[in-house]
Design a protein around this motif. Structure first.
Motif, short mmCIF file in Angstrom:
data_model
loop_
_atom_site.label_atom_id
_atom_site.label_comp_id
_atom_site.label_asym_id
_atom_site.label_seq_id
_atom_site.Cartn_x
_atom_site.Cartn_y
_atom_site.Cartn_z
N ARG A 133 0.82 -1.21 0.00
CA ARG A 133 0.00 0.00 0.00
C ARG A 133 0.85 1.26 0.00
O ARG A 133 0.34 2.34 0.24
N ASP A 134 2.14 1.13 -0.21
CA ASP A 134 2.96 2.34 -0.10
C ASP A 134 4.05 2.40 -1.16
O ASP A 134 5.22 2.54 -0.86
N ALA A 135 3.62 2.25 -2.41
CA ALA A 135 4.58 2.39 -3.51
C ALA A 135 5.18 3.79 -3.46
O ALA A 135 4.51 4.75 -3.09
N ASP A 136 6.46 3.88 -3.83
CA ASP A 136 7.07 5.21 -3.88
C ASP A 136 7.41 5.57 -5.32
O ASP A 136 7.03 4.87 -6.26
N GLY A 137 8.12 6.67 -5.50
CA GLY A 137 8.40 7.20 -6.84
C GLY A 137 9.28 6.31 -7.70
O GLY A 137 9.40 6.53 -8.90
N ALA A 138 9.92 5.31 -7.08
CA ALA A 138 10.78 4.43 -7.86
C ALA A 138 10.05 3.15 -8.28
O ALA A 138 10.50 2.42 -9.14
N CYS A 139 8.91 2.87 -7.65
CA CYS A 139 8.18 1.62 -7.92
C CYS A 139 7.54 1.64 -9.31
O CYS A 139 7.06 2.69 -9.75
N PHE A 140 7.52 0.49 -9.98
CA PHE A 140 6.84 0.42 -11.27
C PHE A 140 6.33 -0.99 -11.58
O PHE A 140 6.37 -1.45 -12.72
N CYS A 141 5.80 -1.66 -10.56
CA CYS A 141 5.43 -3.07 -10.73
C CYS A 141 4.36 -3.26 -11.80
O CYS A 141 4.40 -4.22 -12.56
N SER A 142 3.40 -2.33 -11.88
CA SER A 142 2.32 -2.51 -12.87
C SER A 142 2.85 -2.43 -14.30
O SER A 142 2.29 -3.04 -15.21
N ALA A 143 3.94 -1.68 -14.48
CA ALA A 143 4.50 -1.52 -15.83
C ALA A 143 5.17 -2.79 -16.35
O ALA A 143 5.47 -2.90 -17.53
N VAL A 144 5.44 -3.75 -15.46
CA VAL A 144 6.02 -5.01 -15.91
C VAL A 144 5.02 -6.15 -15.76
O VAL A 144 5.39 -7.33 -15.70
N GLY A 145 3.73 -5.80 -15.68
CA GLY A 145 2.69 -6.83 -15.66
C GLY A 145 2.38 -7.38 -14.29
O GLY A 145 1.70 -8.39 -14.16
N SER A 146 2.88 -6.72 -13.25
CA SER A 146 2.59 -7.16 -11.90
C SER A 146 1.68 -6.11 -11.25
O SER A 146 0.97 -5.40 -11.95
N GLY A 147 1.71 -6.01 -9.95
CA GLY A 147 0.89 -5.01 -9.28
C GLY A 147 0.99 -5.18 -7.80
O GLY A 147 1.55 -6.18 -7.32
#
Lengths: 280, 353, 316
Positions: B143-157
């Motif tokens: 629940r606390d993605a930060d500005g470096a996170c991008f899991c959805s962009a690689v098909g995750s979430g």
């Protein structure tokens, strides 16, 4: 599908013993190795072009082609040029010393597809080692192949490997063309760089496959020379070298794009090389 | 939720202690002297467990230790043989069961990259395989993605169940722990208590909400062709990589970077052959004994890193070798941003005079 | 910022490349920028978030740059100019090919300290600076944080905030935080009893990943691709994940910087696992000062003490 080295652990070498060491050139030695377990030795199968990792325990492992042919099975032969840490340690070993062997690894020359064809081997220096396994396979199955021409060069006569076998090769009907970079007293064969001699010999590309191995600069000019002679990309085979560690496609360093030299190679056709990303 | 329990905050340590009875339990925990320095550590009473914080380094080392012995060898003196010694080699090992408790979904998903290479390649890696079979992954819905996170962009979430055996869903006073796999179900049985209907509903709402959340812009999963087209564009790679320091930080904190080296470490008559983390960003990684290096500068090395994750792996296995955790971006000394590099691969720049 | 931009605009024709800082993937991240086109000058920033010491790039950049009349411009803070001076002294950088933009520095921000000082948790959307205050904007509102409360450790002991060597200095001089070299942090560890001190370092170094960010971020680690940490012949360290080996590497690193380290603190800034590795080098700097009365990178005309030999020297 590559062979499985050890049923459970592909990192675990089989134990072997050095039966014989031949000083080929001032910096190349040939090792004839027998696996300690007679059953393993009897069951050992490989194809020409496949490689093995030799272990000096305490120093490390390094990859070399098995340069004896599968048709001769009393020992496994490897030729080692002294260049780095492991090869220096290998050169210090003596006959009777134990050695670890992880083999066979990698792919091989398409021997069956070469049946009925004329063959041209072009080798330079230690690059003769991978060619020797295929050459001797063909010598031992001579009637299955057409003309066999070998152009083999080195800097000087004393830098040629397998000199003690040249007469046997010729006796088996191999057209062996030897060359060194410059004149030497007593040298009665050709003088000149391998690509130059290739252009002079000009073996016809008709129904022929060329197989080349040697230093990168030689390969570069040999490929150009073969093209000049009319060889198509799929008529040219070569073997690649890369720094390797695991030898089983895992450690991540020997890749050229998505191709792993250790499991997908070391043998590639020029057609395959052209499809790879340019990172040689 | 088929198999779920409620784990109150107040009983977290008790649960971890219970799990520790028959497994090594790895949890994100702060350092004694530096509470915000969160890493995966073996659970022990008194450890400052930090399920709320993103760990600096991934959980990679649980299945793929920084250094491990592949085999041990001993040279036993024996003058009756020509070598003067007999060589004994042995690769026996014991792998205890383990639980990774409270990693993020990206950490658990990262091992899917390892699985393709170490379990499904032409050779199976027995060291990894054994640990893999004996380890249970419990991830915390993030629940606390930060500005470096991008899991959805690689098909995750942030609620990705792939690679996790069980999921923790944080509620105000504790966690709902829900099983995803059989292995997860076995773990869930050991801890917690029956959840109330309200707790189940709250967890479900949270899961739905996290499942809809997009972390990171766009998609970076179909860049294979664009990468190949860019391969020889020196200006592109220099533009992105001139600032790179060519250290190994990005690869070492990465949950999917699996490259390693093998070295012999001996003393006297005995020693070990060890496997340790290596990095494609180091020059010696591909340096050959002849002195030739097919990837001689940081430009070729970083290009290979991008290619491996977003092109070569895709063409070989049909998936990207990146889980979008953002550690390589977050911790890079000079903030090299792999997302930006990959995102720019297909972009046609204006031509400037 | 007008001054930096307008200075570069005025001189751009004389420059092949400008190395400065720009905003990275989020407002609190300043990242090195390599500017080759005039229109990209606008991206450059200068503020207390500009932590990276850009002198680290110079030896390589100058080696690979075409030999033209044009110069390479580089933005350097006070402490960064000491690194440049040391590189020039050792012959790694040709001063004539550089256009050095010196920037008096009020200190750089420690990101961890800033994260702790913030009351809001929402991501920062915008940041501005005023009178030694950081003004952070986020969805939760605006916060003001005094720069002094979130300074990096290296900046708290800073005595060279103003450039010692520059073609142009942009901005007013900044008062130094310390008048004399301050080794209080080293001394605090040094004063621990031997066993405690060892336990302290074992605990800290146990976290080391051997990623070598500390080495690669160091402007004076000039061996680059030939570092003996990775050499197998000769072999100095094993690949084991042991404190012994990590300790050995850090000792070698520190010893190679004896009398050379300019205390820029980059090694410590970049460490992903928060090891205070700069303390090793500060200890070296302290010894160099005691022994030779020498401070690295302060005087371009001086010869680094370990690059010369004086038979009359005593006490070594």
């Amino acid at each position: 599908m590559p062979n499985v080295v050890s049923k459970n652990n592909p990192y675990l070498p089989q134990m072997g013993t050095i039966r014989e060491i031949i000083q080929e050139t001032p910096n190349i030695k040939t090792f004839r190795i027998v696996l300690d377990d007679p059953e393993q030795m009897a069951a050992f199968r490989f194809e020409p072009g496949q490689v093995g990792q030799l272990s000096v325990f305490g120093v490390g492992e390094s990859t070399f082609v098995i340069n004896s042919p599968p048709t001769r099975r009393e020992y496994l032969q490897f030729s080692v040029m002294k260049t780095g840490e492991v090869t220096r340690a290998l050169h210090r070993l003596c006959e009777g010393d134990p050695i670890g062997v992880r083999a066979p690894l990698g792919n091989s020359f398409p021997v069956e597809a070469l049946k009925g064809k004329d063959i041209l081997f072009v080798g330079g220096g230690i690059g003769m080692a991978p060619l020797r396994t295929l050459l001797l396979t063909m010598v031992d199955r001579r009637e299955e192949f057409g003309d066999i021409t070998v152009i083999y060069g080195a800097r000087s006569p004393q830098d040629l490997c397998y000199r003690y076998e040249f007469d046997q090769w010729r006796a088996a009907g191999v057209n062996l063309v030897l060359t060194v970079d410059r004149e030497f007293p007593g040298w009665e064969e050709r003088v000149g760089f391998v690509p130059t001699v290739l252009a002079e010999e000009a073996p016809s590309p008709y129904n022929r496959v060329a197989i080349t191995c040697g230093p990168p600069i030689m390969i570069k000019f040999v490929l150009a020379g073969l093209k000049e002679l009319g060889y198509e990309d799929d008529q040219i085979l070569t073997t690649l070298e890369r720094r390797m560690k695991c030898g089983i496609g895992l450690c991540g360093r020997c890749n050229i794009g998505d191709t792993y030299v250790c499991v997908d190679g070391p043998v590639f056709s020029n057609t395959q090389l052209r499809q790879m990303v340019s990172e040689l | 939720m088929e198999k779920a329990v409620f784990l109150p905050d107040t009983e977290l340590h008790e649960a971890l202690a219970a799990l520790s009875a028959d497994a090594q339990v790895w949890v994100p925990a702060g350092d004694a002297s530096k509470p915000d320095l969160v890493r995966f550590q073996r659970y022990r009473p008194g450890l400052s467990v930090r399920l709320d914080a993103r760990s600096l380094v991934s959980a990679k080392e649980v299945l793929f230790p920084r250094s491990e012995a592949l085999l041990r060898f001993v040279k036993e003196k024996d003058l009756s043989v020509p070598a003067g010694h007999r060589l004994h080699v042995d690769d026996t090992r014991t792998v205890p069961p383990a639980v990774v408790f409270g990693c993020r979904p990206c950490d658990a998903r990262g091992f899917l990259t390892f699985d393709r290479v170490f379990l499904q390649g032409p050779y199976r890696d027995p060291y990894y395989a054994e640990r893999r079979e004996k380890t249970t992954f419990v991830s915390l819905v993030c629940r606390d993605a930060d500005g470096a996170c991008f899991c959805s962009a690689v098909g995750s979430g942030p609620a990705d169940p792939q690679g996790s055996d069980a999921q923790l869903i944080a509620l105000p006073d504790g966690y709902v722990l829900r099983a995803i796999t059989q292995r997860g179900a076995a773990l869930v049985e050991k801890i917690g208590r029956g959840p109330t209907a309200e707790q189940i509903q709250a967890a479900r709402d949270m899961l739905d909400q996290a499942g809809r959340e997009m972390v990171g812009e766009g998609s970076l999963t179909a860049m294979d062709a664009a990468f190949r087209a860019r391969f020889q564009d020196a200006a592109f790679w220099h533009g992105h990589i001139d600032k790179c320091l060519s250290c190994g930080l990005c690869t070492f904190v990465c949950p999917t970077c699996y490259c390693f080296t093998i070295t012999d470490e001996a003393r006297g008559l005995s020693g070990e052959r060890i496997r340790s983390w290596d990095a494609c960003m180091f020059p010696h990684f591909t340096l050959e004994a002849s002195g030739h290096n097919p990837r001689p500068s940081k430009v070729e090395r970083y290009r290979n890193r991008v290619g491996h994750k977003f092109s070569y792996f895709v063409s070989k296995y049909g998936q990207v070798a990146c889980c979008g955790c953002g550690r390589c971006i977050r911790h890079c000394p000079v903030s090299v941003d792999i997302r930006a590099v990959v995102r720019d691969l297909p972009v046609q720049e204006e031509v400037h005079a | 910022m007008k001054t930096l931009h307008s200075h570069l605009e005025d001189h751009f024709e004389e420059l092949e490349l400008v190395i400065g800082w720009e905003i990275g993937f989020e407002p609190l991240r300043a990242t090195p920028a390599f500017v080759r086109r005039r229109e990209d000058l606008a991206r450059l920033v200068w503020n207390p978030l500009c932590a990276p010491n850009l002198s680290v790039y110079l030896p390589q950049i100058l080696k690979s740059a075409e030999k033209t009349e044009k110069k390479v411009a580089v933005c350097l803070k006070g402490c960064d100019t000491r690194s440049l001076t040391a590189l020039i002294q050792e012959g790694f950088v040709d001063r004539e090919r550089l256009h050095v933009i010196g920037l008096p520095c009020p200190g750089t921000v420690d990101p961890q300290a800033l994260a702790q000082a913030r009351k809001n948790r929402a991501p920062v959307t915008q940041v501005s600076f005023q009178d030694n205050l950081l003004i952070l904007h986020s969805y939760e509102g605006t916060e003001e944080i005094p720069l002094d409360s979130v300074l990096a450790r290296r900046c708290r002991r800073c005595r060279q905030p103003n450039p010692l060597l520059a073609d142009v200095v942009l901005g007013d001089p900044v008062p130094a935080r310390c008048d004399a070299p301050s080794f209080a942090h080293v001394e605090a560890v040094d004063s621990l009893p031997l066993e405690e001190r060892r336990a302290y370092w074992e605990r800290e170094l146990d976290r080391c990943l051997r990623c070598y960010a500390c080495r690669n971020a160091c402007p004076l680690c000039v061996c680059r691709d030939r570092c003996l940490a990775e050499s197998r012949t000769p072999k100095w360290t094993t690949q084991r994940d042991s404190v012994r080996d990590k300790f050995l590497f850090h000792m070698i690193h520190a010893l190679h910087l004896a009398g050379r380290c300019t205390e820029c603190g980059e090694c410590e800034r970049v460490c992903p696992v928060g090891i205070p590795v700069a303390l090793f080098k500060e200890k070296m700097a302290q010894i160099a000062l005691d022994l030779w009365d020498y401070q690295a990178g302060v005087d371009p005309a001086a010869t680094p003490p370990l690059q010369t030999f004086d038979p009359s020297e005593t006490g070594i």
